[in-house]
Design a protein around this motif. Structure first.
Motif, PDB file in Angstrom:
ATOM      1  N   ALA A 608       0.834  -1.209   0.000  1.00  0.00           N
ATOM      2  CA  ALA A 608       0.000   0.000   0.000  1.00  0.00           C
ATOM      3  C   ALA A 608       0.860   1.247   0.000  1.00  0.00           C
ATOM      4  CB  ALA A 608      -0.919  -0.017   1.216  1.00  0.00           C
ATOM      5  N   ASN A 609       1.943   1.208   0.746  1.00  0.00           N
ATOM      6  CA  ASN A 609       2.860   2.354   0.793  1.00  0.00           C
ATOM      7  C   ASN A 609       3.438   2.643  -0.586  1.00  0.00           C
ATOM      8  OD1 ASN A 609       5.837   3.442   1.289  1.00  0.00           O
ATOM      9  ND2 ASN A 609       4.600   4.015   3.056  1.00  0.00           N
ATOM     10  N   LYS A 610       3.797   1.575  -1.283  1.00  0.00           N
ATOM     11  CA  LYS A 610       4.339   1.751  -2.628  1.00  0.00           C
ATOM     12  C   LYS A 610       3.270   2.314  -3.567  1.00  0.00           C
ATOM     13  CE  LYS A 610       6.946  -0.685  -6.210  1.00  0.00           C
ATOM     14  NZ  LYS A 610       7.604  -1.963  -6.573  1.00  0.00           N
ATOM     15  N   ARG A 611       2.042   1.839  -3.412  1.00  0.00           N
ATOM     16  CA  ARG A 611       0.939   2.316  -4.257  1.00  0.00           C
ATOM     17  C   ARG A 611       0.674   3.796  -4.000  1.00  0.00           C
ATOM     18  NH1 ARG A 611      -5.043  -0.587  -4.582  1.00  0.00           N
ATOM     19  NH2 ARG A 611      -5.934   0.780  -6.208  1.00  0.00           N
ATOM     20  N   ILE A 612       0.708   4.178  -2.721  1.00  0.00           N
ATOM     21  CA  ILE A 612       0.497   5.592  -2.377  1.00  0.00           C
ATOM     22  C   ILE A 612       1.596   6.448  -2.987  1.00  0.00           C
ATOM     23  CG2 ILE A 612       0.461   7.238  -0.464  1.00  0.00           C
ATOM     24  CD1 ILE A 612      -0.737   4.968   1.263  1.00  0.00           C
ATOM     25  N   GLY A 613       2.832   5.977  -2.874  1.00  0.00           N
ATOM     26  CA  GLY A 613       3.946   6.729  -3.443  1.00  0.00           C
ATOM     27  C   GLY A 613       3.794   6.935  -4.933  1.00  0.00           C
ATOM     28  N   ASN A 614       3.369   5.896  -5.641  1.00  0.00           N
ATOM     29  CA  ASN A 614       3.182   6.014  -7.087  1.00  0.00           C
ATOM     30  C   ASN A 614       2.077   7.013  -7.428  1.00  0.00           C
ATOM     31  OD1 ASN A 614       5.189   4.136  -7.599  1.00  0.00           O
ATOM     32  ND2 ASN A 614       3.765   2.401  -7.617  1.00  0.00           N
ATOM     33  N   ILE A 615       1.010   7.017  -6.632  1.00  0.00           N
ATOM     34  CA  ILE A 615      -0.079   7.981  -6.864  1.00  0.00           C
ATOM     35  C   ILE A 615       0.422   9.411  -6.675  1.00  0.00           C
ATOM     36  CG2 ILE A 615      -2.278   8.825  -5.936  1.00  0.00           C
ATOM     37  CD1 ILE A 615      -2.957   5.886  -5.275  1.00  0.00           C
ATOM     38  N   LEU A 616       1.159   9.633  -5.610  1.00  0.00           N
ATOM     39  CA  LEU A 616       1.628  10.991  -5.305  1.00  0.00           C
ATOM     40  C   LEU A 616       2.680  11.474  -6.302  1.00  0.00           C
ATOM     41  CD1 LEU A 616       1.906  10.703  -1.404  1.00  0.00           C
ATOM     42  CD2 LEU A 616       0.046  11.710  -2.744  1.00  0.00           C
ATOM     43  N   LYS A 617       3.473  10.547  -6.841  1.00  0.00           N
ATOM     44  CA  LYS A 617       4.507  10.938  -7.798  1.00  0.00           C
ATOM     45  C   LYS A 617       3.918  11.504  -9.085  1.00  0.00           C
ATOM     46  CE  LYS A 617       8.077   7.615  -6.423  1.00  0.00           C
ATOM     47  NZ  LYS A 617       8.762   6.358  -6.814  1.00  0.00           N
ATOM     48  N   LYS A 618       2.686  11.087  -9.410  1.00  0.00           N
ATOM     49  CA  LYS A 618       2.074  11.518 -10.668  1.00  0.00           C
ATOM     50  C   LYS A 618       1.604  12.967 -10.624  1.00  0.00           C
ATOM     51  CE  LYS A 618       0.540   6.825 -11.846  1.00  0.00           C
ATOM     52  NZ  LYS A 618      -0.619   5.944 -12.089  1.00  0.00           N
ATOM     53  N   GLU A 619       1.545  13.523  -9.414  1.00  0.00           N
ATOM     54  CA  GLU A 619       1.081  14.904  -9.295  1.00  0.00           C
ATOM     55  C   GLU A 619       2.209  15.868  -9.640  1.00  0.00           C
ATOM     56  OE1 GLU A 619      -2.094  15.670  -8.829  1.00  0.00           O
ATOM     57  OE2 GLU A 619      -2.336  13.494  -8.939  1.00  0.00           O
ATOM     58  N   PRO A 620       1.906  16.895 -10.443  1.00  0.00           N
ATOM     59  CA  PRO A 620       2.960  17.824 -10.869  1.00  0.00           C
ATOM     60  C   PRO A 620       3.526  18.655  -9.717  1.00  0.00           C
ATOM     61  CG  PRO A 620       0.793  18.611 -11.549  1.00  0.00           C
ATOM     62  CD  PRO A 620       0.599  17.235 -11.012  1.00  0.00           C
ATOM     63  N   GLN A 695      -5.932  12.988  -1.749  1.00  0.00           N
ATOM     64  CA  GLN A 695      -4.475  12.978  -1.901  1.00  0.00           C
ATOM     65  C   GLN A 695      -3.795  13.469  -0.626  1.00  0.00           C
ATOM     66  OE1 GLN A 695      -3.742  15.367  -5.363  1.00  0.00           O
ATOM     67  NE2 GLN A 695      -4.383  13.748  -6.808  1.00  0.00           N
ATOM     68  N   GLY A 696      -4.404  14.481   0.020  1.00  0.00           N
ATOM     69  CA  GLY A 696      -3.859  14.970   1.283  1.00  0.00           C
ATOM     70  C   GLY A 696      -3.906  13.910   2.364  1.00  0.00           C
ATOM     71  N   LEU A 697      -4.998  13.128   2.373  1.00  0.00           N
ATOM     72  CA  LEU A 697      -5.118  12.033   3.334  1.00  0.00           C
ATOM     73  C   LEU A 697      -3.996  11.020   3.123  1.00  0.00           C
ATOM     74  CD1 LEU A 697      -6.891  10.641   5.543  1.00  0.00           C
ATOM     75  CD2 LEU A 697      -8.068   9.484   3.661  1.00  0.00           C
ATOM     76  N   LEU A 698      -3.764  10.658   1.869  1.00  0.00           N
ATOM     77  CA  LEU A 698      -2.707   9.696   1.562  1.00  0.00           C
ATOM     78  C   LEU A 698      -1.321  10.266   1.850  1.00  0.00           C
ATOM     79  CD1 LEU A 698      -3.968   8.015  -1.744  1.00  0.00           C
ATOM     80  CD2 LEU A 698      -4.166   7.195   0.610  1.00  0.00           C
ATOM     81  N   LYS A 699      -1.144  11.558   1.592  1.00  0.00           N
ATOM     82  CA  LYS A 699       0.144  12.192   1.872  1.00  0.00           C
ATOM     83  C   LYS A 699       0.440  12.148   3.371  1.00  0.00           C
ATOM     84  CE  LYS A 699       3.779  14.865   1.224  1.00  0.00           C
ATOM     85  NZ  LYS A 699       5.042  14.317   0.692  1.00  0.00           N
ATOM     86  N   SER A 700      -0.556  12.421   4.194  1.00  0.00           N
ATOM     87  CA  SER A 700      -0.372  12.358   5.649  1.00  0.00           C
ATOM     88  C   SER A 700       0.007  10.949   6.086  1.00  0.00           C
ATOM     89  CB  SER A 700      -1.660  12.784   6.361  1.00  0.00           C
ATOM     90  OG  SER A 700      -2.009  14.102   6.030  1.00  0.00           O
ATOM     91  N   LEU A 701      -0.679   9.965   5.503  1.00  0.00           N
ATOM     92  CA  LEU A 701      -0.390   8.578   5.837  1.00  0.00           C
ATOM     93  C   LEU A 701       1.009   8.187   5.369  1.00  0.00           C
ATOM     94  CD1 LEU A 701      -1.286   5.808   6.868  1.00  0.00           C
ATOM     95  CD2 LEU A 701      -2.327   5.397   4.620  1.00  0.00           C
TER      96      LEU A 701
END
Length: 716
Positions: A608-620, A695-701
């Protein structure tokens, strides 16, 4: 056909002692490898290497007189090239078959005997034949030539041999030492091989002075070691000779009594083993007045110059007795003992003279002399280097202990290199630092300063102890940092196996001090500070300041941690969030990751951590970790947020307290709500405010989960 054991010996002039064991192992190893490749020996054939000062030999069991014939298949050419439209052999095929020795008197029969098989996209012709097995005569000749060619010879000698032909003359031979005899016995039969201008026989030579007969005749391959020991007074086996020396050293020390023990030095034991053919350990002594000289000086001169074994008492203090490993065993050993005592006396007298003369000048008075000692043609003198080390040491000292430590480190750094211009270190460079400590104490300096001067080269090698006090740690760090930054800055970086300036050892020393002393400072800051101590224009900033040196040190840290048994994935997970900023708690973090990885929740949370990281990386742009409860719509995201409000404060509190294991284990409670979130919530919703909030929720996590280590690195 039965097998017999094989013995091959090269009798030569005295071989280089430091390379003898390696030469013996290589000679036997390559010889056996080649015989196995030829089918003359099997994988079960036992190989015994022999190496003495004047011989290299190998005993190989179960060697065939002739190898078995083997069926072989060889690809000839594509069918389209070898056969014409009518299926008859083309001239190219006939020529190829003739070259292989095939019967082409009947071309049609020759073609019929070939096999067709697909080979990639096309069909090819293959020729089956029976390869005659090698005979021992020809096979051993080839194997022996290969074994000699592949010997790891430190330096080749050239010598002349008289030619054995009708016209007199001389031929040049290149080998490690002039060779004078060759033995090759298969059972009791001589194998007629020739090498280095020598023809094999069944006789060799024993001890120069104590052999019972000369030459020593060998009945068969299996009697080699026993015959050589009885008739030749030579212990041919390096390992057996080494064990005998160790036994005699212990026995002689026991006879001296008082709990004395010979100094432990494997390199010295190996070298002495390579110098004698039949060891005889004798007890010698020197005058007690020499014990007033630092024992490191006396030990070094006895070991390095004379190959003696000093005797230490139960407390590790040098006694006035030492052991000699003689190569002869006379009835009256008094002449041998007296000779060795006479030889060592001038050496010890020189050491005493150097020590007495050096103490007539203080270390402080020698500082100016360092300006005349070249350190490196691009980096200046030792005097200039000392000023750089002082500046670096003061900066580190201030960070670790304030002005008091900075002043002590400055004084130690000023004097640390002054023993380089003393007579003792000029004679024995290995004593640098050690003599500085003795002279500092003689000058009345504090024990703290003396120990720092003595220890600032530590660790000198892998596994060596670290400096014993904080002042020594600071000066050692400064000294190694100056070396690394300077050498990197002029492009002298290690390449492959070449590291002439021991930069890997310097970097490993820095890493060990950092980790084991838990230093709360940043390496990159010290690298930048050290760079500024060099004159402008001397260093290339591309080498010193672009992170290469930081990466180089981190690589040493990784190797160190791997050698301690930590998993590579765990190491990279920890360093993934720490980098080289702080290594002080790297082992504690690794222990926490190891414990976390053993939890059943770990794989899912890491994924899940890896998945969150991949999601956040896509944001400019960087995602804002802010969460608005009003915008939480789905039950799964509401549940995750509630769990985070409960779990994260507890995990963070334990992290801040330094309990990394408890911090990570607390996060395990988030597995179920995290899984439910990804099952039931679309993160990138069409509504902008919902998307940003999720995205903010995932960033905090993500931030909370990666404080100890980058958990995504745990995913295979």
């Amino acid at each position: 056909m039965t097998t017999k054991n094989l013995l091959v010996e090269l009798f030569v002039e005295e071989l280089p002692p430091k390379a003898l064991q390696k030469l013996g192992d290589a000679f036997a190893g390559v010889l056996a490898e080649q015989l196995r490749a030829l089918g003359l020996a099997t994988a079960e054939s036992a190989v015994t290497a022999y190496a003495s000062p004047r011989r290299l030999a190998a005993h190989i069991s179960h060697v065939w007189l002739k190898a078995d014939d083997k069926a072989a298949q060889q690809k000839l050419m594509p069918v389209s090239v070898g056969l014409d439209a009518a299926g008859k052999a083309t001239p190219a095929l006939i020529k190829k078959l003739q070259a292989l020795g095939a019967d082409v008197s009947d071309p049609a029969a020759a073609v019929a005997a070939l096999k067709r098989a697909p080979d990639g996209k096309a069909e090819a012709l293959f020729y089956d034949s029976l390869v005659t097995g090698a005979t021992l005569d020809t096979g051993l000749q080839k194997a022996l030539e290969e074994a000699i060619a592949r010997l790891p010879i430190p330096k080749v000698m050239s010598y002349q041999l008289e030619t054995d032909c009708e016209l007199p003359g001389w031929s040049s031979v290149n080998f490690v030492r002039p060779a004078h005899g060759l033995v090759a016995l298969h059972g009791s039969t001589v194998v007629p091989v020739k090498v280095l201008g020598l023809t094999a026989g069944n006789s060799t030579h024993g001890h120069r002075f104590e052999a019972a007969v000369d030459p020593v005749l060998l009945a068969d391959a299996d009697s080699y070691a026993v015959t050589l020991e009885i008739d030749g007074a030579v212990i041919a086996s390096f390992a057996q000779r080494k064990a005998e020396i160790a036994r005699q050293l212990a026995e002689a020390a026991a006879e001296v009594g008082g709990g004395v023990q010979p100094i432990k030095d494997d390199a010295l034991l190996d070298e002495v083993t390579a110098l004698v053919e039949r060891p005889n350990v004798l007890v010698c002594e020197f005058e007690e007045e020499f014990l007033g000289v630092p024992q490191e000086c006396l030990i070094l001169t006895m070991k390095a110059n004379q190959k003696y074994f000093p005797l230490l008492d139960a407390s590790g203090k040098l006694t006035n007795k030492f052991l000699v490993v003689s190569n002869i065993s006379p009835d009256d050993a008094s002449f041998v003992i007296g000779g060795n005592e006479r030889v060592v006396r001038p050496r010890l007298a020189d050491a005493k003279f150097f020590f007495d003369q050096d103490r007539k000048k203080t270390l402080a008075s020698r500082v100016a002399g360092l300006d005349k000692v070249v350190y490196h043609n691009k980096l200046g003198s030792q005097g200039e280097r000392v000023e750089r080390v002082r500046a670096i040491a003061k900066a580190i000292g201030r960070q670790l202990g304030g002005e008091a430590l900075a002043e002590q480190a400055d004084q130690a750094a000023l004097l640390a290199k002054t023993d380089l211009v003393t007579d003792m270190v000029g004679e024995f460079p290995e004593l640098q630092g050690i003599m500085g400590g003795y002279y500092a104490r003689h000058d009345g300096l504090s024990e703290d300063i003396a120990m720092a001067i003595e220890d600032h080269y530590k660790p000198r090698f892998a596994g060596d102890e670290l400096p014993r006090n904080l002042t020594g740690v600071v000066v050692a760090l400064a000294d190694k940092l100056e070396t690394l930054v300077g050498m990197f800055g002029i492009g002298n970086t290690p390449t492959g196996e070449k590291d002439p300036f021991a930069l890997r050892r310097h970097a490993l020393g820095i890493v060990r001090m950092w980790v084991e002393h838990k230093l709360p400072i940043k390496l990159i800051d010290l690298i930048h500070g050290a760079y500024k101590t060099f004159p402008e224009g001397v260093l290339n900033p591309l080498y010193s300041m672009d992170g290469l040196l930081e990466i180089f040190c981190q690589e040493r840290l990784v190797r160190l941690l791997e050698s301690e048994g930590y998993e590579p994935s765990h190491i990279h997970a920890v360093l993934g969030v720490q980098g080289t900023h702080h290594w002080s708690a790297v082992r504690e973090r690794l222990s926490a990751v190891r414990a976390f990885a053993a939890l059943p929740e770990a794989p899912a949370l890491a994924a899940a951590n890896k998945r969150i990281g991949n999601i956040l990386k896509k944001e400019p742009l960087d995602v804002d970790p802010h969460v608005s409860e009003v915008l939480l719509k789905e039950p799964a995201e509401i549940a995750l947020y509630a769990a985070m409000k409960d779990v994260l404060p507890r995990a963070n509190a334990r992290f801040d307290a330094g309990d990394y294991t408890a911090s990570l284990q607390t996060l395990a409670a988030l597995r179920a709500p995290v899984d439910a979130f990804f099952d039931g919530v679309m993160v990138n919703a069409e509504e902008l405010d919902l998307r940003l909030n999720r995205q903010g929720l995932l960033k905090s996590l993500h931030d909370a989960m990666n404080r100890v280590a980058d958990l995504s690195r745990l995913v295979a």
